[in-house]
Scaffold this active site. Structure first.
Site, PDB file in Angstrom:
ATOM      1  N   ARG A 158       5.797  -4.343   1.755  1.00 23.07           N
ATOM      2  CA  ARG A 158       6.216  -3.113   2.447  1.00 23.07           C
ATOM      3  C   ARG A 158       7.660  -3.253   2.979  1.00 23.07           C
ATOM      4  O   ARG A 158       8.595  -2.732   2.416  1.00 23.07           O
ATOM      5  CB  ARG A 158       5.239  -2.811   3.593  1.00 23.07           C
ATOM      6  CG  ARG A 158       5.343  -1.400   4.153  1.00 23.07           C
ATOM      7  CD  ARG A 158       6.490  -1.192   5.122  1.00 23.07           C
ATOM      8  NE  ARG A 158       6.487  -2.106   6.266  1.00 23.07           N
ATOM      9  CZ  ARG A 158       7.488  -2.191   7.135  1.00 23.07           C
ATOM     10  NH1 ARG A 158       8.577  -1.452   7.003  1.00 23.07           N
ATOM     11  NH2 ARG A 158       7.441  -3.051   8.132  1.00 23.07           N
ATOM     12  N   ASP A 159       7.852  -4.015   4.033  1.00 27.47           N
ATOM     13  CA  ASP A 159       9.195  -4.135   4.613  1.00 27.47           C
ATOM     14  C   ASP A 159      10.147  -4.738   3.580  1.00 27.47           C
ATOM     15  O   ASP A 159      11.302  -4.335   3.457  1.00 27.47           O
ATOM     16  CB  ASP A 159       9.145  -5.034   5.860  1.00 27.47           C
ATOM     17  CG  ASP A 159      10.278  -4.770   6.839  1.00 27.47           C
ATOM     18  OD1 ASP A 159      11.265  -4.140   6.435  1.00 27.47           O
ATOM     19  OD2 ASP A 159      10.171  -5.206   8.001  1.00 27.47           O
ATOM     20  N   HIS A 183       8.220 -10.023  14.974  1.00 26.51           N
ATOM     21  CA  HIS A 183       8.668  -9.520  13.652  1.00 26.51           C
ATOM     22  C   HIS A 183      10.198  -9.649  13.661  1.00 26.51           C
ATOM     23  O   HIS A 183      10.896  -8.834  14.259  1.00 26.51           O
ATOM     24  CB  HIS A 183       8.216  -8.058  13.532  1.00 26.51           C
ATOM     25  CG  HIS A 183       8.687  -7.325  12.313  1.00 26.51           C
ATOM     26  ND1 HIS A 183       7.830  -6.895  11.313  1.00 26.51           N
ATOM     27  CD2 HIS A 183       9.916  -6.896  11.922  1.00 26.51           C
ATOM     28  CE1 HIS A 183       8.503  -6.245  10.386  1.00 26.51           C
ATOM     29  NE2 HIS A 183       9.782  -6.230  10.729  1.00 26.51           N
ATOM     30  N   HIS A 237      13.847 -10.018  11.815  1.00 29.99           N
ATOM     31  CA  HIS A 237      14.762  -9.966  10.662  1.00 29.99           C
ATOM     32  C   HIS A 237      15.809 -11.054  10.885  1.00 29.99           C
ATOM     33  O   HIS A 237      16.084 -11.446  12.022  1.00 29.99           O
ATOM     34  CB  HIS A 237      15.381  -8.571  10.550  1.00 29.99           C
ATOM     35  CG  HIS A 237      14.409  -7.560  10.004  1.00 29.99           C
ATOM     36  ND1 HIS A 237      14.392  -7.180   8.695  1.00 29.99           N
ATOM     37  CD2 HIS A 237      13.366  -6.915  10.600  1.00 29.99           C
ATOM     38  CE1 HIS A 237      13.405  -6.316   8.499  1.00 29.99           C
ATOM     39  NE2 HIS A 237      12.753  -6.135   9.640  1.00 29.99           N
ATOM     40  N   CYS A 273      15.511  -2.321   6.698  1.00 31.16           N
ATOM     41  CA  CYS A 273      15.052  -0.970   6.993  1.00 31.16           C
ATOM     42  C   CYS A 273      16.140   0.002   6.564  1.00 31.16           C
ATOM     43  O   CYS A 273      17.296  -0.151   6.952  1.00 31.16           O
ATOM     44  CB  CYS A 273      14.763  -0.826   8.495  1.00 31.16           C
ATOM     45  SG  CYS A 273      14.361   0.861   8.967  1.00 31.16           S
ATOM     46  N   ASN A 322      13.559  -9.705   6.309  1.00 33.84           N
ATOM     47  CA  ASN A 322      12.729 -10.430   7.281  1.00 33.84           C
ATOM     48  C   ASN A 322      12.969 -11.916   7.091  1.00 33.84           C
ATOM     49  O   ASN A 322      13.424 -12.363   6.045  1.00 33.84           O
ATOM     50  CB  ASN A 322      11.246 -10.163   7.006  1.00 33.84           C
ATOM     51  CG  ASN A 322      10.880  -8.717   7.187  1.00 33.84           C
ATOM     52  OD1 ASN A 322      10.926  -7.933   6.251  1.00 33.84           O
ATOM     53  ND2 ASN A 322      10.515  -8.350   8.395  1.00 33.84           N
TER      54      ASN A 322
HETATM   55  P1  HMG Z   1      10.341  15.024   9.175  1.00 36.07           P
HETATM   56  O1  HMG Z   1      11.281  15.514   8.134  1.00 36.07           O
HETATM   57  O2  HMG Z   1      10.685  15.289  10.608  1.00 36.07           O
HETATM   58  O3  HMG Z   1       8.831  15.492   8.885  1.00 36.07           O
HETATM   59  O4  HMG Z   1      10.163  13.468   8.975  1.00 36.07           O
HETATM   60  P2  HMG Z   1       8.128  16.864   8.811  1.00 36.07           P
HETATM   61  O5  HMG Z   1       6.797  16.723   9.473  1.00 36.07           O
HETATM   62  O6  HMG Z   1       9.050  17.979   9.259  1.00 36.07           O
HETATM   63  O7  HMG Z   1       7.879  17.028   7.242  1.00 36.07           O
HETATM   64  C1  HMG Z   1       8.950  17.142   6.302  1.00 36.07           C
HETATM   65  C2  HMG Z   1       8.416  16.866   4.909  1.00 36.07           C
HETATM   66  O8  HMG Z   1       7.913  15.525   4.816  1.00 36.07           O
HETATM   67  C3  HMG Z   1       7.250  17.767   4.507  1.00 36.07           C
HETATM   68  O9  HMG Z   1       7.304  17.922   3.091  1.00 36.07           O
HETATM   69  C4  HMG Z   1       6.050  16.903   4.822  1.00 36.07           C
HETATM   70  O10 HMG Z   1       4.903  17.259   4.084  1.00 36.07           O
HETATM   71  C5  HMG Z   1       6.534  15.542   4.431  1.00 36.07           C
HETATM   72  P3  HMG Z   1       7.965  19.224   2.407  1.00 36.07           P
HETATM   73  O11 HMG Z   1       7.162  20.367   2.941  1.00 36.07           O
HETATM   74  O12 HMG Z   1       9.396  19.259   2.855  1.00 36.07           O
HETATM   75  O13 HMG Z   1       7.803  18.950   0.946  1.00 36.07           O
HETATM   76  N1  HMG Z   1       5.835  14.461   5.149  1.00 36.07           N
HETATM   77  C6  HMG Z   1       5.188  13.452   4.548  1.00 36.07           C
HETATM   78  N2  HMG Z   1       5.019  13.134   3.253  1.00 36.07           N
HETATM   79  C7  HMG Z   1       4.289  12.030   2.982  1.00 36.07           C
HETATM   80  N3  HMG Z   1       3.758  11.226   3.944  1.00 36.07           N
HETATM   81  C8  HMG Z   1       3.911  11.511   5.245  1.00 36.07           C
HETATM   82  C9  HMG Z   1       4.654  12.668   5.582  1.00 36.07           C
HETATM   83  N4  HMG Z   1       4.984  13.230   6.761  1.00 36.07           N
HETATM   84  C10 HMG Z   1       5.693  14.327   6.484  1.00 36.07           C
HETATM   85  N5  HMG Z   1       3.391  10.718   6.176  1.00 36.07           N
HETATM   86  C11 HMG Z   1       8.806  11.488   9.084  1.00 36.07           C
HETATM   87  C12 HMG Z   1       9.328  12.701   9.833  1.00 36.07           C
HETATM   88  C13 HMG Z   1       8.165  10.574  10.119  1.00 36.07           C
HETATM   89  C14 HMG Z   1       7.784  11.931   8.052  1.00 36.07           C
HETATM   90  C15 HMG Z   1       9.997  10.805   8.383  1.00 36.07           C
HETATM   91  O14 HMG Z   1      11.004  10.589   9.322  1.00 36.07           O
HETATM   92  C16 HMG Z   1       9.629   9.494   7.735  1.00 36.07           C
HETATM   93  O15 HMG Z   1       8.896   9.445   6.763  1.00 36.07           O
HETATM   94  N6  HMG Z   1      10.163   8.360   8.286  1.00 36.07           N
HETATM   95  C17 HMG Z   1       9.798   7.043   7.821  1.00 36.07           C
HETATM   96  C18 HMG Z   1      10.964   6.123   7.934  1.00 36.07           C
HETATM   97  C19 HMG Z   1      10.540   4.758   7.478  1.00 36.07           C
HETATM   98  O16 HMG Z   1       9.586   4.595   6.739  1.00 36.07           O
HETATM   99  N7  HMG Z   1      11.290   3.737   7.918  1.00 36.07           N
HETATM  100  C20 HMG Z   1      11.004   2.391   7.541  1.00 36.07           C
HETATM  101  C21 HMG Z   1       9.749   1.847   8.144  1.00 36.07           C
HETATM  102  S1  HMG Z   1       9.949   1.339   9.826  1.00 36.07           S
HETATM  103  C22 HMG Z   1      10.593  -0.255   9.704  1.00 36.07           C
HETATM  104  O17 HMG Z   1      10.931  -0.708   8.636  1.00 36.07           O
HETATM  105  C23 HMG Z   1      10.667  -1.056  10.952  1.00 36.07           C
HETATM  106  C24 HMG Z   1       9.578  -2.159  11.028  1.00 36.07           C
HETATM  107  O18 HMG Z   1       9.671  -3.055   9.917  1.00 36.07           O
HETATM  108  C25 HMG Z   1       9.775  -2.961  12.321  1.00 36.07           C
HETATM  109  C26 HMG Z   1      11.227  -3.393  12.500  1.00 36.07           C
HETATM  110  O19 HMG Z   1      11.720  -4.241  11.730  1.00 36.07           O
HETATM  111  O20 HMG Z   1      11.850  -2.811  13.392  1.00 36.07           O
HETATM  112  C27 HMG Z   1       8.165  -1.568  11.052  1.00 36.07           C
HETATM  113 MG    MG Z   2      11.065  -4.678   9.764  1.00 31.64          MG
END
Ligand code: HMG
Ligand code: MG
Length: 302
Positions: free
Chosen positions: A15-16, A207, A209, A240, A249
């Site tokens: 995933r990450d 966690h 990086h 990310c 990581n």
């Molecule tokens: P948004 O644009 O505000 O969402 O995004 P929305 O609710 O307005 O929806 C917009 C569109 O997205 C719609 O589709 C929804 O259906 C769709 P459209 O009508 O335009 O075709 N949608 C989805 N589709 C699939 N799965 C879903 C989903 N939700 C809405 N779950 C949202 C808000 C949270 C969805 C967006 O900002 C997002 O997906 N962000 C994810 C970012 C991400 O994955 N970042 C990396 C992971 S975090 C990380 O790596 C850190 C970590 O490792 C720890 C660390 O190291 O810090 C964990």
């Molecule tokens: Mg991370």
């Protein structure tokens, strides 16, 4: 305090590790990666992320990956979910654990999940309730716990505040994440010790990086204060997409090598992980970012 005698390593490579890759990685490679990791002994693998495919295109194959893997009974296959849409997909994909991911920095929360910290907690409330109803494990992740790419300094109190909110949602485990790898050992200990005032230390994880080369030192510092759960990515994959400049990581091979040297049990076969690191790096067309992994692989060829 003496160091723990065993630790849990959560492998987050699928995933990450892969979410930030520009080249599209076929689902069958991701499936093979998870299966090989399962065979190497990991009891918890972060295998998927049910986020918007517009935001993170690489994770769009998550349902396919979850359907294709061979699960080891008792092992936990986790998936990130930012909202109920993600939860429904994770439930359908038979994830064992869902991970709600927030931040200790307002600026990062907006960039990563398009809402404030308070709004994210409200979204997570529904996910948490649904997870409990469906008897899924619930993990909470706190990004930017040691610094933010947009805001800079992040206070220990703002981390503690999110720990409390995730605890109150019923998280089984909470991750203290150094998203951009800026933390140093003393600060890591201060954050972990403060977090442990709000949530049981046995269920807190680190966690890290490795952007600034501090991850192993930070893991050791965390061990010293009683943390016994760590996340890592095979071959040091990762980053990310919403934390510019952040690298992967900490490499799993390096962590296991260090744990072995410290006499701390992980349950994981280091040599198998080294091979997996070489396998996925070969597929990605570059050298693994694991010092121990590359050293062990080179010795084998010698
Ligand atoms: P948004 O644009 O505000 O969402 O995004 P929305 O609710 O307005 O929806 C917009 C569109 O997205 C719609 O589709 C929804 O259906 C769709 P459209 O009508 O335009 O075709 N949608 C989805 N589709 C699939 N799965 C879903 C989903 N939700 C809405 N779950 C949202 C808000 C949270 C969805 C967006 O900002 C997002 O997906 N962000 C994810 C970012 C991400 O994955 N970042 C990396 C992971 S975090 C990380 O790596 C850190 C970590 O490792 C720890 C660390 O190291 O810090 C964990
Ligand atoms: Mg991370």
């Amino acid at each position: 305090m003496s160091l723990p005698s065993k630790v849990k390593i959560i492998e987050v490579g699928p995933r990450d590790g892969l979410q930030n890759e520009q080249q599209t990685i076929p689902a069958d490679i991701k499936i093979e990666l998870v299966n090989r990791l399962t065979n190497a002994g990991f009891a918890n693998i972060e295998a998927a992320s049910f986020v918007s495919p517009k935001w993170v295109p690489q994770m769009a194959t998550s349902s396919e990956v979850m359907a294709g893997i061979t699960r080891k009974p008792g092992a936990i296959y986790s998936a990130l979910v930012p909202n109920m849409k993600g939860f429904e997909a994770a439930l359908a994909a038979k994830a064992d654990e869902v991970v709600i991911f927030g931040a200790a920095s307002e600026a990062f929360s907006q960039k990563n999940i398009n809402c404030s910290i308070a709004e994210s907690i409200e979204r997570f409330r529904d996910v948490a309730e649904a997870a409990k109803q469906n008897k899924l494990r619930l993990r909470g992740s706190i990004s930017c716990a040691l610094g933010c790419p947009y805001q800079g300094e992040v206070s220990v109190e703002s981390v503690a505040d999110v720990v409390k909110r995730l605890r109150d949602l019923g998280c089984d485990e909470i991750d203290i994440a150094d998203t951009i790898g800026v933390g140093t050992p003393n600060k890591v200990q201060a954050v972990m010790q403060r977090a442990a005032k709000e949530f049981s230390i046995e269920r807190l994880s680190g966690h890290f990086h490795d952007t600034y080369g501090q991850a192993l030192a930070n893991i050791y510092a965390s061990l010293e204060v009683g943390i016994a759960i760590f996340h890592s990515s095979v071959a040091g994959l990762g980053g990310c997409p919403y934390a510019k400049g952040a690298t992967g990581n900490v490499a799993t091979e390096d962590v296991i090598y260090m744990m072995q040297g410290l006499g701390i049990e992980t349950g994981i076969d280091l040599h198998a992980v080294v091979e997996i690191g070489q396998f996925i790096s070969k597929h990605l067309g570059r050298k693994a970012v694991s010092r121990a992994g590359n050293a062990i692989a080179a010795k084998r060829l010698a």
